[in-house]
Design a protein around this motif. Structure first.
Motif, PDB file in Angstrom:
ATOM      1  N   ALA A 195       0.821  -1.211   0.000  1.00  0.00           N
ATOM      2  CA  ALA A 195       0.000   0.000   0.000  1.00  0.00           C
ATOM      3  C   ALA A 195       0.856   1.264   0.000  1.00  0.00           C
ATOM      4  N   LEU A 196       1.870   1.288   0.834  1.00  0.00           N
ATOM      5  CA  LEU A 196       2.711   2.484   0.950  1.00  0.00           C
ATOM      6  C   LEU A 196       3.517   2.742  -0.326  1.00  0.00           C
ATOM      7  N   ILE A 197       4.184   1.722  -0.811  1.00  0.00           N
ATOM      8  CA  ILE A 197       5.018   1.882  -2.000  1.00  0.00           C
ATOM      9  C   ILE A 197       4.160   2.125  -3.239  1.00  0.00           C
ATOM     10  N   GLY A 198       3.045   1.409  -3.346  1.00  0.00           N
ATOM     11  CA  GLY A 198       2.155   1.596  -4.488  1.00  0.00           C
ATOM     12  C   GLY A 198       1.584   3.001  -4.541  1.00  0.00           C
ATOM     13  N   THR A 199       1.128   3.515  -3.403  1.00  0.00           N
ATOM     14  CA  THR A 199       0.552   4.861  -3.358  1.00  0.00           C
ATOM     15  C   THR A 199       1.580   5.911  -3.742  1.00  0.00           C
ATOM     16  N   LEU A 200       2.761   5.828  -3.165  1.00  0.00           N
ATOM     17  CA  LEU A 200       3.817   6.800  -3.474  1.00  0.00           C
ATOM     18  C   LEU A 200       4.165   6.783  -4.952  1.00  0.00           C
ATOM     19  N   THR A 201       4.272   5.582  -5.518  1.00  0.00           N
ATOM     20  CA  THR A 201       4.640   5.455  -6.937  1.00  0.00           C
ATOM     21  C   THR A 201       3.573   6.055  -7.842  1.00  0.00           C
ATOM     22  N   TYR A 202       2.303   5.746  -7.576  1.00  0.00           N
ATOM     23  CA  TYR A 202       1.221   6.272  -8.408  1.00  0.00           C
ATOM     24  C   TYR A 202       1.064   7.789  -8.245  1.00  0.00           C
ATOM     25  N   MET A 203       1.359   8.305  -7.084  1.00  0.00           N
ATOM     26  CA  MET A 203       1.329   9.754  -6.902  1.00  0.00           C
ATOM     27  C   MET A 203       2.404  10.419  -7.757  1.00  0.00           C
ATOM     28  N   LEU A 204       3.607   9.866  -7.697  1.00  0.00           N
ATOM     29  CA  LEU A 204       4.707  10.435  -8.479  1.00  0.00           C
ATOM     30  C   LEU A 204       4.476  10.279  -9.975  1.00  0.00           C
ATOM     31  N   ALA A 205       4.005   9.105 -10.393  1.00  0.00           N
ATOM     32  CA  ALA A 205       3.773   8.843 -11.813  1.00  0.00           C
ATOM     33  C   ALA A 205       2.710   9.787 -12.375  1.00  0.00           C
ATOM     34  N   GLY A 206       1.646   9.989 -11.625  1.00  0.00           N
ATOM     35  CA  GLY A 206       0.591  10.882 -12.085  1.00  0.00           C
ATOM     36  C   GLY A 206       1.026  12.326 -12.118  1.00  0.00           C
ATOM     37  N   THR A 207       1.856  12.717 -11.152  1.00  0.00           N
ATOM     38  CA  THR A 207       2.351  14.093 -11.097  1.00  0.00           C
ATOM     39  C   THR A 207       3.250  14.397 -12.294  1.00  0.00           C
ATOM     40  N   MET A 208       4.029  13.398 -12.716  1.00  0.00           N
ATOM     41  CA  MET A 208       4.952  13.599 -13.836  1.00  0.00           C
ATOM     42  C   MET A 208       4.301  13.358 -15.194  1.00  0.00           C
ATOM     43  N   SER A 209       3.039  12.904 -15.180  1.00  0.00           N
ATOM     44  CA  SER A 209       2.334  12.626 -16.430  1.00  0.00           C
ATOM     45  C   SER A 209       2.065  13.908 -17.213  1.00  0.00           C
ATOM     46  N   VAL A 210       2.085  13.819 -18.528  1.00  0.00           N
ATOM     47  CA  VAL A 210       1.831  14.987 -19.384  1.00  0.00           C
ATOM     48  C   VAL A 210       0.408  15.488 -19.192  1.00  0.00           C
ATOM     49  N   SER A 211      -0.554  14.572 -19.146  1.00  0.00           N
ATOM     50  CA  SER A 211      -1.966  14.935 -18.966  1.00  0.00           C
ATOM     51  C   SER A 211      -2.352  14.806 -17.500  1.00  0.00           C
ATOM     52  N   LYS A 212      -2.002  15.816 -16.688  1.00  0.00           N
ATOM     53  CA  LYS A 212      -2.315  15.784 -15.252  1.00  0.00           C
ATOM     54  C   LYS A 212      -3.827  15.863 -15.050  1.00  0.00           C
ATOM     55  N   LEU A 213      -4.306  15.203 -13.992  1.00  0.00           N
ATOM     56  CA  LEU A 213      -5.746  15.092 -13.772  1.00  0.00           C
ATOM     57  C   LEU A 213      -6.351  16.319 -13.099  1.00  0.00           C
ATOM     58  N   GLY A 214      -5.521  17.198 -12.535  1.00  0.00           N
ATOM     59  CA  GLY A 214      -6.012  18.471 -12.025  1.00  0.00           C
ATOM     60  C   GLY A 214      -6.378  18.485 -10.558  1.00  0.00           C
ATOM     61  N   VAL A 215      -7.263  19.448 -10.212  1.00  0.00           N
ATOM     62  CA  VAL A 215      -7.657  19.666  -8.816  1.00  0.00           C
ATOM     63  C   VAL A 215      -8.376  18.431  -8.272  1.00  0.00           C
ATOM     64  N   GLY A 216      -8.078  18.099  -7.022  1.00  0.00           N
ATOM     65  CA  GLY A 216      -8.713  16.936  -6.395  1.00  0.00           C
ATOM     66  C   GLY A 216      -7.920  15.662  -6.561  1.00  0.00           C
ATOM     67  N   TYR A 217      -6.749  15.771  -7.170  1.00  0.00           N
ATOM     68  CA  TYR A 217      -5.887  14.605  -7.377  1.00  0.00           C
ATOM     69  C   TYR A 217      -4.474  14.913  -6.879  1.00  0.00           C
ATOM     70  N   ILE A 218      -3.848  13.895  -6.327  1.00  0.00           N
ATOM     71  CA  ILE A 218      -2.394  13.901  -6.131  1.00  0.00           C
ATOM     72  C   ILE A 218      -1.882  12.766  -6.987  1.00  0.00           C
ATOM     73  N   GLY A 219      -1.291  13.113  -8.119  1.00  0.00           N
ATOM     74  CA  GLY A 219      -0.931  12.081  -9.085  1.00  0.00           C
ATOM     75  C   GLY A 219      -2.194  11.422  -9.599  1.00  0.00           C
ATOM     76  N   TYR A 220      -2.247  10.087  -9.451  1.00  0.00           N
ATOM     77  CA  TYR A 220      -3.435   9.347  -9.875  1.00  0.00           C
ATOM     78  C   TYR A 220      -4.426   9.129  -8.734  1.00  0.00           C
ATOM     79  N   VAL A 221      -4.134   9.600  -7.539  1.00  0.00           N
ATOM     80  CA  VAL A 221      -5.006   9.369  -6.379  1.00  0.00           C
ATOM     81  C   VAL A 221      -6.116  10.411  -6.344  1.00  0.00           C
ATOM     82  N   ASN A 222      -7.366   9.954  -6.389  1.00  0.00           N
ATOM     83  CA  ASN A 222      -8.541  10.819  -6.299  1.00  0.00           C
ATOM     84  C   ASN A 222      -8.823  11.080  -4.822  1.00  0.00           C
ATOM     85  N   LEU A 223      -8.583  12.303  -4.366  1.00  0.00           N
ATOM     86  CA  LEU A 223      -8.653  12.606  -2.940  1.00  0.00           C
ATOM     87  C   LEU A 223     -10.081  12.546  -2.393  1.00  0.00           C
ATOM     88  N   ILE A 224     -11.056  13.002  -3.179  1.00  0.00           N
ATOM     89  CA  ILE A 224     -12.446  12.969  -2.707  1.00  0.00           C
ATOM     90  C   ILE A 224     -12.916  11.524  -2.558  1.00  0.00           C
TER      91      ILE A 224
END
Length: 270
Positions: A195-224
């Motif tokens: 859980a810890l390593i997977g979450t950190l990796t997906y956060m970083l991967a989404g943050t570095m992605s060209v098409s960022k998901l925007g407000v309400g996301y940290i990387g690929y994690v949907n905060l709401i």
């Protein structure tokens, strides 16, 4: 309506965490994937639906597995001597799985999820030692191969798919002679590295992605979605706590396999 659905399934993830050691992945991934592909999260989120579902699942898993581990430690159902070094090898495998996940498409990830479930179900039903215990006397600790290479494989597959690894650790510990209550309790602390390593990796991967998901996301994690699912899970865990140790062992194992079948079918028709 979407938030109510997420809260209800969050509650179900809390129940499965306590009673089956799932950590939430097998409940959260299908439901969140379905919500996002229905257009509820916008076009960008829909395009990355499987990555968002897996990433948010691992984030929810941190909370679920931590709370359940704390409860199990207080209840005395954890075998602390068994956790290390297996948890360490799972952590190593988690790094491998997290890196591999960045090189596949959402469709491939979904197919891998379904295939993984099918293999696990067949293995649980086809091999002796899961539905009914076959080990006589005291439980035996996992061997060197099951702990080392086996732990790395568990961590890699679990992080790659965002499922926590309980579907591999529970059968493994079950065949070592543990009851379903003990095996499912042990699955939660063993899911924490994933859980810890997977979450950190997906956060970083989404943050570095060209098409960022925007407000309400940290990387690929949907905060709401994370917040709603976690609140629901907390209530689910409190509800399930009263049933721990009260379900007959063989019935507990059969229901475990039955839930895997339900989740697999939900992903097939999604």
């Amino acid at each position: 309506m979407t938030y109510l659905l997420l809260a209800l399934f969050g509650g179900l993830s809390g129940i499965t965490t306590v009673l089956f050691g799932f950590g939430g992945g097998f409940v959260v991934v299908p439901v969140l994937y379905g919500v996002l592909t229905s257009g509820a999260g916008g076009s960008l989120a829909e395009a990355a639906a499987m990555h968002v579902a897996v990433a948010t699942s691992t984030c929810v898993m941190i909370v679920n597995a931590s709370l359940s581990t704390r409860r199990s430690a207080r209840a005395g159902t954890l075998l602390s001597a068994w956790l290390w070094p297996l948890a360490g090898f799972i952590a190593v495998g988690s790094c491998v799985g997290a890196l591999a996940a960045g090189f596949v498409t959402g469709s491939a990830l979904r197919v891998a999820f379904i295939v993984y479930l099918a293999i696990t179900i067949i293995d649980c039903l086809g091999r002796r030692g899961f539905v009914s215990r076959t080990v006589e006397g005291e439980p035996r600790r996992p061997g060197r191969w099951a702990t080392g290479p086996g732990g790395i494989v568990i961590g890699a597959i679990a992080t790659f798919l965002g499922v926590g690894g309980s579907v591999m650790t529970v059968p493994l510990l079950r065949r070592c002679g543990l009851s379903m209550t003990q095996a499912t309790a042990m699955a939660n602390p063993l899911s924490l590295p994933v859980a810890l390593i997977g979450t950190l990796t997906y956060m970083l991967a989404g943050t570095m992605s060209v098409s960022k998901l925007g407000v309400g996301y940290i990387g690929y994690v949907n905060l709401i979605a994370f917040a709603v699912l976690t609140c629901g899970a907390w209530f689910g865990m409190r509800l399930a706590a009263r049933w721990v140790g009260r379900i007959p062992d063989q019935l507990h194992a059969r229901v475990y396999v039955g839930l895997l079948v339900v989740v697999m079918l939900s992903m097939v028709v999604a």
